[in-house]
Design an enzyme around this catalytic site. Structure first.
Site, PDB file in Angstrom:
ATOM      1  N   ASP A 152       0.851  -1.185   0.000  1.00  0.00           N
ATOM      2  CA  ASP A 152       0.000   0.000   0.000  1.00  0.00           C
ATOM      3  C   ASP A 152       0.888   1.235   0.000  1.00  0.00           C
ATOM      4  O   ASP A 152       2.117   1.146   0.163  1.00  0.00           O
ATOM      5  CB  ASP A 152      -0.933   0.013   1.211  1.00  0.00           C
ATOM      6  CG  ASP A 152      -2.318   0.544   0.873  1.00  0.00           C
ATOM      7  OD1 ASP A 152      -2.385   1.599   0.206  1.00  0.00           O
ATOM      8  OD2 ASP A 152      -3.323  -0.078   1.257  1.00  0.00           O
ATOM      9  N   TYR A 202     -13.902   5.526 -13.594  1.00  0.00           N
ATOM     10  CA  TYR A 202     -13.770   4.442 -12.614  1.00  0.00           C
ATOM     11  C   TYR A 202     -14.304   3.127 -13.180  1.00  0.00           C
ATOM     12  O   TYR A 202     -13.607   2.110 -13.190  1.00  0.00           O
ATOM     13  CB  TYR A 202     -14.514   4.799 -11.333  1.00  0.00           C
ATOM     14  CG  TYR A 202     -14.599   3.667 -10.347  1.00  0.00           C
ATOM     15  CD1 TYR A 202     -13.537   3.383  -9.501  1.00  0.00           C
ATOM     16  CD2 TYR A 202     -15.742   2.866 -10.272  1.00  0.00           C
ATOM     17  CE1 TYR A 202     -13.616   2.333  -8.596  1.00  0.00           C
ATOM     18  CE2 TYR A 202     -15.827   1.816  -9.371  1.00  0.00           C
ATOM     19  CZ  TYR A 202     -14.755   1.556  -8.535  1.00  0.00           C
ATOM     20  OH  TYR A 202     -14.826   0.505  -7.641  1.00  0.00           O
TER      21      TYR A 202
END
Length: 253
Positions: A32, A149
């Site tokens: 991450d 998206y």
């Protein structure tokens, strides 16, 4: 028991998947942008290269599976960021890890979305699938809102379907889940926002099973598809959305 790598594993659905796998006795490594075992920025080629190198080094003794959960939501207005993280941060990572995954007969699970089937700009999808990051980002910047998206998620799912057979030939099963509306701290904040709360409430009310999803719902599906009970499932897109896809597209499957 084995080792799983989860991108986006520091929060949300990725964190829930990591916790589920840990509860089953597996070791997990989160990738991450912060607060992770492997800190890397998957929005950039350099960050993806750094992540790949770190993953290979950390899993030399064995890799059971890879989950690509890192993503940027539709609420983010930076279309280039959405494009780079959601598509290239998934596909390029898998491509660069292909030999390593094959060496360990690992499973791969891509986190897509139940919005992936939505209509979007076909030129955008084509540029993504051609690996043209510059062209795709340029098109994305001319687009507005959710289609960027949903377009990245559509392209990710198509890429998985197109490549599932070739990867399977090397011993790597690839599948995807398509989460529907999932209640996370981020979505809860949107629900509490007076500008969006009423429309979100109406959307949640339309979910056939009568409730929003939870990260744990997604984690249960991920665990199944990654595990030994799903060894004959390959190239599948599993909608985990309370029946929303069936409601909206009853004649498509």
């Amino acid at each position: 028991m084995g080792t799983y790598v989860i991108t986006g594993g520091a929060s949300g659905i990725g964190k829930a998947i990591a916790e589920q796998l840990q509860n089953e006795g597996h070791r997990t490594l989160a990738v991450d942008i912060q607060n992770a075992d492997i800190v890397a920025d998957l929005a950039s080629p350099e960050g993806r290269d750094a992540a790949v190198a770190a993953i290979i080094e950390a899993t030399g003794a064995g890799l059971q599976g890879l989950v690509t959960s890192a993503g940027v939501g539709s609420h983010v207005s930076n279309n280039t960021l959405v494009t780079n993280v959601n598509y290239f941060g998934t596909v390029e990572l898998i491509q660069k890890l292909e030999d390593h995954l094959a060496e360990h007969n690992a499973s791969v699970l891509l986190v897509s979305s139940n919005s992936a089937p939505m209509e979007t700009n076909p030129e955008f999808i084509h540029s993504l699938l051609q690996g043209d990051a510059g062209g795709a980002c340029a098109i994305a910047e001319e687009m507005q809102g959710h289609p960027v998206y949903s377009g990245t998620k559509q392209a990710v799912t198509i890429w998985m379907r197109r490549n599932a057979a070739a990867f399977a030939g090397k011993g790597v099963r690839m599948n995807a889940i398509g989460p529907g509306y999932t209640r996370t701290p981020l979505s809860q904040a949107a629900e509490d926002n007076p500008d969006y709360s009423e429309s979100i409430k109406q959307f949640i009310a339309s979910i056939p099973v009568g409730r929003p999803g939870t990260p744990e719902d997604m984690a249960d599906a991920a665990s199944f598809l990654l595990g030994d009970r799903a060894t004959f499932i390959c190239g599948a897109m599993l909608f985990v959305d309370g029946g929303h896809d069936a409601l909206m597209r009853p004649d498509s499957f």
